[in-house]
Design a protein around this motif. Structure first.
Motif, PDB file in Angstrom:
ATOM      1  N   GLY A 203       0.760  -1.245   0.137  1.00 33.22           N
ATOM      2  CA  GLY A 203       0.104   0.058   0.029  1.00 33.22           C
ATOM      3  C   GLY A 203       1.001   1.179   0.109  1.00 33.22           C
ATOM      4  O   GLY A 203       0.497   2.165  -0.688  1.00 33.22           O
ATOM      5  N   LYS A 237     -11.168 -15.929  -1.463  1.00 30.78           N
ATOM      6  CA  LYS A 237     -10.575 -15.154  -0.421  1.00 30.78           C
ATOM      7  C   LYS A 237      -9.243 -14.489  -1.376  1.00 30.78           C
ATOM      8  O   LYS A 237      -9.057 -13.153  -1.045  1.00 30.78           O
ATOM      9  CB  LYS A 237      -9.661 -15.973   0.629  1.00 30.78           C
ATOM     10  CG  LYS A 237      -8.684 -17.147  -0.124  1.00 30.78           C
ATOM     11  CD  LYS A 237      -8.377 -18.018   1.146  1.00 30.78           C
ATOM     12  CE  LYS A 237      -7.381 -19.008   0.692  1.00 30.78           C
ATOM     13  NZ  LYS A 237      -6.666 -19.994   1.749  1.00 30.78           N
ATOM     14  N   TYR A 239      -9.803 -13.189  -4.405  1.00 35.04           N
ATOM     15  CA  TYR A 239     -10.222 -12.243  -5.176  1.00 35.04           C
ATOM     16  C   TYR A 239     -10.745 -11.050  -4.087  1.00 35.04           C
ATOM     17  O   TYR A 239     -10.736 -10.001  -4.585  1.00 35.04           O
ATOM     18  CB  TYR A 239     -11.770 -12.630  -5.960  1.00 35.04           C
ATOM     19  CG  TYR A 239     -11.269 -13.433  -6.985  1.00 35.04           C
ATOM     20  CD1 TYR A 239     -10.759 -12.939  -8.124  1.00 35.04           C
ATOM     21  CD2 TYR A 239     -11.805 -14.750  -7.285  1.00 35.04           C
ATOM     22  CE1 TYR A 239     -10.311 -13.676  -9.194  1.00 35.04           C
ATOM     23  CE2 TYR A 239     -11.713 -15.360  -8.288  1.00 35.04           C
ATOM     24  CZ  TYR A 239     -10.924 -14.805  -9.448  1.00 35.04           C
ATOM     25  OH  TYR A 239     -10.647 -15.766 -10.656  1.00 35.04           O
ATOM     26  N   LEU A 240     -11.114 -11.173  -2.948  1.00 33.92           N
ATOM     27  CA  LEU A 240     -11.565 -10.422  -1.785  1.00 33.92           C
ATOM     28  C   LEU A 240     -10.003  -9.480  -1.521  1.00 33.92           C
ATOM     29  O   LEU A 240     -10.233  -8.171  -1.600  1.00 33.92           O
ATOM     30  CB  LEU A 240     -11.902 -10.979  -0.847  1.00 33.92           C
ATOM     31  CG  LEU A 240     -12.210  -9.883   0.490  1.00 33.92           C
ATOM     32  CD1 LEU A 240     -13.126  -9.086   0.462  1.00 33.92           C
ATOM     33  CD2 LEU A 240     -12.684 -10.906   1.834  1.00 33.92           C
ATOM     34  N   VAL A 241      -8.977 -10.040  -1.403  1.00 30.65           N
ATOM     35  CA  VAL A 241      -7.630  -9.226  -1.078  1.00 30.65           C
ATOM     36  C   VAL A 241      -7.367  -8.430  -2.364  1.00 30.65           C
ATOM     37  O   VAL A 241      -7.111  -7.404  -2.257  1.00 30.65           O
ATOM     38  CB  VAL A 241      -6.591 -10.392  -1.044  1.00 30.65           C
ATOM     39  CG1 VAL A 241      -5.379  -9.591  -0.800  1.00 30.65           C
ATOM     40  CG2 VAL A 241      -6.834 -10.983   0.283  1.00 30.65           C
ATOM     41  N   ALA A 243      -9.417  -7.052  -4.325  1.00 33.16           N
ATOM     42  CA  ALA A 243     -10.514  -6.047  -4.665  1.00 33.16           C
ATOM     43  C   ALA A 243     -10.243  -5.137  -3.560  1.00 33.16           C
ATOM     44  O   ALA A 243     -10.401  -3.862  -3.861  1.00 33.16           O
ATOM     45  CB  ALA A 243     -11.984  -6.758  -4.217  1.00 33.16           C
ATOM     46  N   LEU A 244      -9.834  -5.418  -2.145  1.00 32.69           N
ATOM     47  CA  LEU A 244      -9.356  -4.598  -1.432  1.00 32.69           C
ATOM     48  C   LEU A 244      -8.318  -3.586  -1.770  1.00 32.69           C
ATOM     49  O   LEU A 244      -8.236  -2.408  -1.199  1.00 32.69           O
ATOM     50  CB  LEU A 244      -9.234  -5.186   0.005  1.00 32.69           C
ATOM     51  CG  LEU A 244     -10.417  -5.800   0.796  1.00 32.69           C
ATOM     52  CD1 LEU A 244      -9.938  -6.645   1.979  1.00 32.69           C
ATOM     53  CD2 LEU A 244     -11.278  -4.741   1.172  1.00 32.69           C
ATOM     54  N   GLY A 245      -7.287  -4.066  -2.270  1.00 32.08           N
ATOM     55  CA  GLY A 245      -6.069  -3.463  -2.499  1.00 32.08           C
ATOM     56  C   GLY A 245      -6.665  -2.552  -3.812  1.00 32.08           C
ATOM     57  O   GLY A 245      -6.324  -1.465  -3.739  1.00 32.08           O
ATOM     58  N   ALA A 247      -9.429  -1.105  -4.305  1.00 29.33           N
ATOM     59  CA  ALA A 247     -10.419   0.018  -3.363  1.00 29.33           C
ATOM     60  C   ALA A 247      -9.218   0.927  -2.858  1.00 29.33           C
ATOM     61  O   ALA A 247      -9.496   2.298  -2.865  1.00 29.33           O
ATOM     62  CB  ALA A 247     -11.175  -0.806  -2.424  1.00 29.33           C
ATOM     63  N   LEU A 248      -8.353   0.365  -2.266  1.00 31.92           N
ATOM     64  CA  LEU A 248      -7.362   1.386  -1.447  1.00 31.92           C
ATOM     65  C   LEU A 248      -6.655   2.405  -2.384  1.00 31.92           C
ATOM     66  O   LEU A 248      -6.417   3.398  -2.189  1.00 31.92           O
ATOM     67  CB  LEU A 248      -6.466   0.673  -0.721  1.00 31.92           C
ATOM     68  CG  LEU A 248      -5.156   1.284  -0.236  1.00 31.92           C
ATOM     69  CD1 LEU A 248      -5.697   2.074   1.115  1.00 31.92           C
ATOM     70  CD2 LEU A 248      -4.118   0.217   0.646  1.00 31.92           C
ATOM     71  N   ARG A 251      -8.795   4.821  -3.570  1.00 33.12           N
ATOM     72  CA  ARG A 251      -9.003   5.948  -2.555  1.00 33.12           C
ATOM     73  C   ARG A 251      -7.809   6.768  -2.424  1.00 33.12           C
ATOM     74  O   ARG A 251      -8.113   8.223  -2.098  1.00 33.12           O
ATOM     75  CB  ARG A 251      -9.328   5.400  -1.019  1.00 33.12           C
ATOM     76  CG  ARG A 251      -9.434   6.286  -0.091  1.00 33.12           C
ATOM     77  CD  ARG A 251     -10.918   6.853  -0.118  1.00 33.12           C
ATOM     78  NE  ARG A 251     -10.923   7.696   1.029  1.00 33.12           N
ATOM     79  CZ  ARG A 251     -10.470   9.082   1.116  1.00 33.12           C
ATOM     80  NH1 ARG A 251      -9.616   9.402   0.011  1.00 33.12           N
ATOM     81  NH2 ARG A 251     -10.694   9.885   2.186  1.00 33.12           N
TER      82      ARG A 251
END
Length: 440
Positions: A203, A237, A239-241, A243-245, A247-248, A251
């Motif tokens: 990040g 799981k 794909y979730l990681v 997607a969160l990346g 989104a960050l 942002r």
């Protein structure tokens, strides 16, 4: 005081340890190549030959301990490409219009090629590949942390942002090149705190790419994300990681970042290129390649650029400028180095080639994603002095070396049991060396 202690401890303590365990010295050398301690902490550390001290101790320990393992197998073309690239630079310096500039590239490249080959001869297990990956990600993550502090605590001007001879574009290249590796390392790390360290580092790296205002870096970040998405195991799981990346990053990409990125597709009247003469330089470099197929000499494009009606400046593209300076032989060697890595790691990453250790697939994915990011970002900036991609490819070369040797071991074990067993499915055998731990 802490930076001084850290640097001296790694330099002189690491030099002593390197005499008995040369791979430790190699890891310190890679760390110093990334963070450049005397540049990062110039206010606390006097100028010194820290990397050279480690390199000499590494070389001595390597010789004393038998010079490693020289069976490169499927990684051999990568080694040939790297050595050939250095030889093209060496020969080209003799014929360059400005030989002083040409020779300025020969020694720095030798400082990459020598330790790179030593490192590959020392890699004989999954553990050593893991250690190298952790050193790269942690070193880059710490740099990203320092740069984020600089961004939030000072009046930050992207055009004045520099580190160890790299401008804002060069720094962005190193960051985006490391993100693919950090993503897959975190995705498959076994402990939650390891995942946390790596994902936080990723990040921070992504944020550096954004506030560096490097449009090539931003475009490469998108391509790296696309490659990572294509390569990740198809599980919810993961794909979730991912997607969160995403989104960050979205942002963190504020209005100014978005405006800067879309200028890459704008005309000059709309703010694109901003007088950088990128297209003019590219066209002139291509013309120079047709006129001088063996190149004009390393680091000499700015010298002859005025002959094409351009100011004395870099060409804003690593690959096109390399073509003009080193000609077709230089491009061939670079293609052999990066292209072989990509092509031979791809079937491993996609599960088309059987491997004894699942981590070999993870390493292959890391390297492919990282190479994709580097190749794209370097197209938009001349990235002289960026050492990181060579060490990322080294991980890929290590994967090819180990998987080749392990396949030979399987065949030898099957034949030893009974010659007719060669026609039967091969059984797994232990890796070349115990995997051991892989803490940074």
């Amino acid at each position: 005081m802490k930076p001084l202690i850290f640097t001296y401890l790694l330099t002189y303590g690491g030099s002593l340890v390197s005499l008995f365990r040369p791979y430790v010295g190699f890891l310190i050398y890679v760390c110093f190549a990334i963070i450049k301690p005397d540049a990062l902490w110039s206010w606390a550390i006097p100028q010194g030959n820290y990397s050279r001290t480690i390199a000499l101790s590494l070389l001595a320990g390597w010789i004393l301990n038998g010079c490693g393992q020289w069976q490169f197998r499927r990684a051999t073309p990568i080694v040939i490409g790297l050595i050939g690239f250095w030889l093209v630079i060496f020969v080209g310096a003799f014929f360059a219009p400005d030989q002083d500039l040409g020779w300025q590239t020969v020694e720095p490249m030798a400082k990459v090629v020598g330790p790179w080959i030593v490192g590959l001869t020392l890699i004989d297990s999954r553990a050593k590949l893991m250690q190298l990956a952790w050193v790269i990600v942690i070193s880059q993550g710490y740099l990203a942390y320092e740069f984020n502090l600089l961004y939030y605590t000072t009046v930050f001007i992207p055009w004045e942002f520099q580190h160890g001879g790299l401008d804002n574009n060069g720094v962005a290249i190193t960051m985006v090149t490391s993100i693919g590796m950090a993503f897959f390392l975190g995705l498959h790390a076994e402990r939650w705190w390891q995942k946390g360290i790596v994902f936080v580092s990723a990040g921070l790296m992504a944020h550096v790419v954004l506030f560096s205002n490097s449009r090539g870096g931003m475009l490469s970040l998108i391509l790296t994300a696309a490659v990572c998405f294509f390569l990740i195991p198809k599980q919810p799981k993961h794909y979730l990681v991912f997607a969160l990346g995403i989104a960050l990053v979205l942002r963190l990409a504020g209005e100014n970042v978005q405006k800067r990125f879309f200028q890459a597709f704008a005309s000059k009247e709309e703010g694109g290129d901003e007088g950088g003469k990128r297209k003019e330089n590219w066209a002139a470099c291509i013309q120079s390649m047709t006129e001088h197929p063996f190149g004009i000499g390393p680091c000499n494009w700015p010298v002859i650029a005025p002959q094409y009606g351009l100011p004395r400046m870099a060409a804003h593209s690593t690959w096109i400028q390399m073509g003009a300076e080193l000609g077709l032989p230089g491009l061939f060697c670079l293609g052999l180095f990066y292209g072989t890595s990509w092509l031979r790691l791809w079937p491993i990453a996609r599960g088309k080639i059987p491997v004894d250790d699942p981590w070999m697939r993870n390493f292959a994915r890391m390297v492919i994603a990282s190479i994709a990011g580097f190749l794209t970002s370097a197209q938009f900036v001349s990235s002289d002095g960026v050492e990181l991609p060579y060490y990322l490819v080294l991980i890929g070369a290590g994967v090819l070396k180990l998987t080749s040797l392990q396949a030979e071991q399987r065949q030898a074990a099957a034949y030893t049991m009974h010659p007719s067993a060669m026609a039967q499915p091969l059984q797994a055998v232990p890796p070349l060396a115990p995997a051991g731990g892989y803490y940074p």
